[in-house]
Design a protein around this motif. Structure first.
Motif, mmCIF file in Angstrom:
data_model
loop_
_atom_site.group_PDB
_atom_site.id
_atom_site.type_symbol
_atom_site.label_atom_id
_atom_site.label_comp_id
_atom_site.label_asym_id
_atom_site.label_seq_id
_atom_site.Cartn_x
_atom_site.Cartn_y
_atom_site.Cartn_z
ATOM 1 N N VAL A 278 0.862 -1.191 0.000
ATOM 2 C CA VAL A 278 0.000 0.000 0.000
ATOM 3 C C VAL A 278 0.888 1.227 0.000
ATOM 4 C CG1 VAL A 278 -0.257 -0.032 2.538
ATOM 5 C CG2 VAL A 278 -1.887 1.239 1.159
ATOM 6 N N ASP A 279 0.485 2.243 -0.773
ATOM 7 C CA ASP A 279 1.272 3.476 -0.833
ATOM 8 C C ASP A 279 0.383 4.595 -1.367
ATOM 9 O OD1 ASP A 279 4.601 3.851 -0.842
ATOM 10 O OD2 ASP A 279 3.453 5.462 -1.799
ATOM 11 N N LEU A 280 0.716 5.818 -1.003
ATOM 12 C CA LEU A 280 -0.046 6.972 -1.490
ATOM 13 C C LEU A 280 0.377 7.406 -2.887
ATOM 14 C CD1 LEU A 280 -0.302 9.357 1.592
ATOM 15 C CD2 LEU A 280 -2.201 8.682 0.117
ATOM 16 N N SER A 281 1.613 7.127 -3.266
ATOM 17 C CA SER A 281 2.148 7.665 -4.522
ATOM 18 C C SER A 281 1.913 6.699 -5.682
ATOM 19 C CB SER A 281 3.647 7.946 -4.371
ATOM 20 O OG SER A 281 4.246 8.041 -5.641
ATOM 21 N N LEU A 282 1.092 7.145 -6.638
ATOM 22 C CA LEU A 282 0.806 6.282 -7.796
ATOM 23 C C LEU A 282 2.064 5.986 -8.595
ATOM 24 C CD1 LEU A 282 -2.543 7.765 -9.166
ATOM 25 C CD2 LEU A 282 -2.179 5.527 -8.119
ATOM 26 N N LYS A 283 2.962 6.972 -8.649
ATOM 27 C CA LYS A 283 4.173 6.761 -9.471
ATOM 28 C C LYS A 283 5.113 5.772 -8.798
ATOM 29 C CE LYS A 283 3.908 10.575 -12.483
ATOM 30 N NZ LYS A 283 4.311 11.881 -12.886
ATOM 31 N N MET A 284 5.194 5.805 -7.470
ATOM 32 C CA MET A 284 5.990 4.798 -6.772
ATOM 33 C C MET A 284 5.351 3.419 -7.000
ATOM 34 S SD MET A 284 8.575 6.355 -5.158
ATOM 35 C CE MET A 284 9.158 5.707 -3.602
ATOM 36 N N LEU A 285 4.020 3.363 -6.888
ATOM 37 C CA LEU A 285 3.320 2.081 -7.070
ATOM 38 C C LEU A 285 3.533 1.511 -8.472
ATOM 39 C CD1 LEU A 285 -0.025 2.825 -5.196
ATOM 40 C CD2 LEU A 285 1.622 1.040 -4.609
ATOM 41 N N ALA A 286 3.613 2.400 -9.482
ATOM 42 C CA ALA A 286 3.808 1.905 -10.856
ATOM 43 C C ALA A 286 5.134 1.142 -10.945
ATOM 44 C CB ALA A 286 3.786 3.073 -11.834
ATOM 45 N N HIS A 287 6.151 1.620 -10.236
ATOM 46 C CA HIS A 287 7.432 0.907 -10.237
ATOM 47 C C HIS A 287 7.300 -0.437 -9.500
ATOM 48 C CE1 HIS A 287 10.157 3.884 -12.052
ATOM 49 N NE2 HIS A 287 9.283 4.760 -11.599
ATOM 50 N N ALA A 288 6.560 -0.413 -8.372
ATOM 51 C CA ALA A 288 6.367 -1.663 -7.618
ATOM 52 C C ALA A 288 5.641 -2.686 -8.497
ATOM 53 C CB ALA A 288 5.580 -1.384 -6.342
ATOM 54 N N GLN A 289 4.678 -2.211 -9.260
ATOM 55 C CA GLN A 289 3.914 -3.088 -10.158
ATOM 56 C C GLN A 289 4.848 -3.777 -11.156
ATOM 57 O OE1 GLN A 289 0.232 -3.124 -10.229
ATOM 58 N NE2 GLN A 289 0.709 -4.990 -11.344
ATOM 59 N N ARG A 290 5.755 -3.000 -11.718
ATOM 60 C CA ARG A 290 6.684 -3.549 -12.720
ATOM 61 C C ARG A 290 7.588 -4.610 -12.125
ATOM 62 N NH1 ARG A 290 8.414 1.943 -14.433
ATOM 63 N NH2 ARG A 290 6.319 2.675 -14.836
ATOM 64 N N ARG A 291 7.818 -4.537 -10.823
ATOM 65 C CA ARG A 291 8.692 -5.518 -10.176
ATOM 66 C C ARG A 291 8.054 -6.903 -10.193
ATOM 67 N NH1 ARG A 291 13.028 -3.498 -7.437
ATOM 68 N NH2 ARG A 291 12.217 -1.404 -7.206
ATOM 69 N N GLY A 292 6.715 -6.921 -10.223
ATOM 70 C CA GLY A 292 6.005 -8.183 -10.443
ATOM 71 C C GLY A 292 5.994 -9.145 -9.270
ATOM 72 N N CYS A 293 6.198 -8.683 -8.053
ATOM 73 C CA CYS A 293 6.164 -9.672 -6.964
ATOM 74 C C CYS A 293 5.085 -9.403 -5.922
ATOM 75 C CB CYS A 293 7.543 -9.849 -6.338
ATOM 76 S SG CYS A 293 8.247 -8.362 -5.716
ATOM 77 N N TYR A 294 4.220 -8.433 -6.163
ATOM 78 C CA TYR A 294 3.108 -8.197 -5.223
ATOM 79 C C TYR A 294 1.828 -8.815 -5.783
ATOM 80 C CZ TYR A 294 6.105 -4.892 -2.785
ATOM 81 O OH TYR A 294 7.138 -4.334 -2.081
ATOM 82 N N ASP A 295 1.019 -9.425 -4.903
ATOM 83 C CA ASP A 295 -0.269 -9.957 -5.343
ATOM 84 C C ASP A 295 -1.293 -8.847 -5.464
ATOM 85 O OD1 ASP A 295 0.296 -12.917 -5.247
ATOM 86 O OD2 ASP A 295 0.931 -12.284 -3.262
#
Ligand SMILES: C[S@@+](CC[C@H](N)C(=O)[O-])C[C@H]1O[C@@H](n2cnc3c(N)ncnc32)[C@H](O)[C@@H]1O
Length: 418
Positions: A278-295
């Motif tokens: 969970v995070d407030l920053s959409l741009k930070m989350l977009a990077h987390a998404q690319r990492r591909g390890c969160y459900d």
């Protein structure tokens, strides 16, 4: 059929809105009709560069400059591309050329100041930043960096004045407002506002991983190692089934609160069946998404999110995030709500050396907490402290930033736990 001007206008609008494929198609169409169109070449160069085709991006900008050698903005952008790709001398020369052509280009002065600072010329950098904020349209970041440099040089009143000038010139800027509060000993809010967190980290997201790597950032490794040890000490009930073997994740569900670009993800992935960030920053989350390890990745304020998932998690990690909170009462109460009894809570906060039970907002814009504050607030929030260790979190300007690495457990005994 649309004219090249109309296609160009739509491509620029698509680019600004982040629809890069549409923009790229539009710019390419314009170039087929007008091969020397400066704006289309510039747009394509920026898109290629931002998408990782850095050499191609630079080539497009060089073509732009053959066509319009006096365009200061293009020189400035080229400078940033060259610097980022390690061509420091050529990059600096490009900024200088931009400023010769347009002495009121505030961002150019800012960029030049960053070069001077990197070279150790602090006096030159300070002058260039002053020049940047004296321009008719001052580049926001120049105020922040100038104030930080003035603090570092011991010019406290001047630094505070720089931040006050910034807030006066951009009254709705949440970063300026937060930094003014940080500079004032009396006006600290109980936590950084959601607007500040979003604006700060959206602007930081693309360079976060490389910058933190350069600072020797250890937060994710520290919390991952501490969680692994905590899990080994006592597995929660869900994993104590007879089917469990060494390949069975120890935890059913793990929350990474303030997951940012997801640096913790790969380090804790094997410990859990379900990993939620969970995070407030959409741009930070977009990077987390690319990492591909969160459900699951959720854009939300972490306290509100934790309260919305009662007893949903068997463990919680939170690296370098609670230092955007002064009072920890609210996030710890929310953590208590989303965790199951006995679940480990592992987090870092910046260390405040004091015997008193206090927290303080520093000129960095981040809060630090004393150990006794942590112990008292954890106890008040229903957590048993297992350990609080002082660790080197990262290095800033050659100085170690010290953190407390906290391992606690949500109080209460799990039925059937070992
Ligand atoms: C310094 S980064 C750390 C990111 C990650 N945990 C790491 O160690 O790499 C702090 C993150 O916390 C997020 N954050 C800060 N306050 C928050 C809040 N109240 N709710 C949700 N996210 C928050 C920021 O957006 C940012 O991504």
């Amino acid at each position: 059929m649309s004219s090249p001007d109309e296609i160009l206008r739509d491509a620029v609008a698509a680019h600004l809105a982040g629809h890069l494929t549409v923009a790229e198609v539009g710019y390419s169409k314009v170039l087929r009709k007008r091969p020397a169109d400066h704006q289309a070449l510039y747009g394509l160069g920026v898109i290629h560069y931002d998408q990782g085709a850095r050499d191609s991006g630079i080539q497009y900008l060089l073509r732009c400059l053959q066509i319009s050698p006096d365009n200061a903005t293009t020189w400035n952008t080229l400078g940033s591309m060259l610097i980022e790709t390690g061509k420091l001398v050529e990059g600096k020369a490009a900024y200088q050329r931009a400023l010769e052509l347009s002495p009121e280009l505030s961002e150019g002065w800012y960029n030049l100041a960053v070069c001077s600072k990197r070279e150790g010329d602090l006096e030159g950098a300070t002058q260039q930043l002053r020049r940047a904020i004296a321009c008719p349209a001052p580049f926001s970041k120049a105020y922040e960096v100038l104030a930080t440099m003035l603090y570092e040089q011991g010019h406290q009143p001047e630094a505070a004045q720089t931040l006050a000038d910034w807030a006066a010139s951009e009254p709705t800027n949440p970063i300026a407002r937060h930094m003014v509060a940080a500079a004032s000993a009396t006006e600290a809010p109980s936590r950084a506002s959601d607007d500040y967190v979003r604006a700060h980290f959206d602007g930081f997201a693309d360079t976060f991983d490389s910058k933190l790597k350069a600072l020797g950032y250890r937060g994710p490794q520290l919390v991952a190692d501490a969680l692994t040890a905590a899990v080994q000490r006592r597995r929660p009930v869900s994993s104590l089934n007879t089917q469990a073997n060494s390949d069975t994740p120890a935890l059913a569900s793990l929350l990474d609160a303030g997951c940012g670009t997801g640096l913790c993800g790969p380090l804790v992935r094997k410990l859990c069946r379900t990993l939620v960030g969970v995070d407030l920053s959409l741009k930070m989350l977009a990077h987390a998404q690319r990492r591909g390890c969160y459900d699951e990745l959720v854009a939300a304020e972490l306290g509100a999110f934790m309260r919305s998932r009662p007893q949903a998690f068997e463990a919680l990690v939170c690296a370098d995030t609670l230092n955007y909170f002064g009072s920890l009462a609210e996030p710890l109460a929310a953590a208590h709500e989303c965790l199951r009894a006995g679940a480990p809570l592992v987090f870092t906060v910046e260390a405040l050396a004091s015997d008193a039970s206090i927290h303080r907002l520093g000129v960095s814009g981040r809060y630090a907490h004393s150990e006794s504050y942590l112990r008292r607030t954890l106890a008040d929030s229903g957590f048993d402290v297992e350990s609080i260790a002082r660790e080197n979190l990262r290095t800033e300007n050659g100085t170690a930033v010290e953190a407390y690495l906290v391992v606690a457990r949500r109080a209460g005994v799990l039925a059937g736990s070992a």
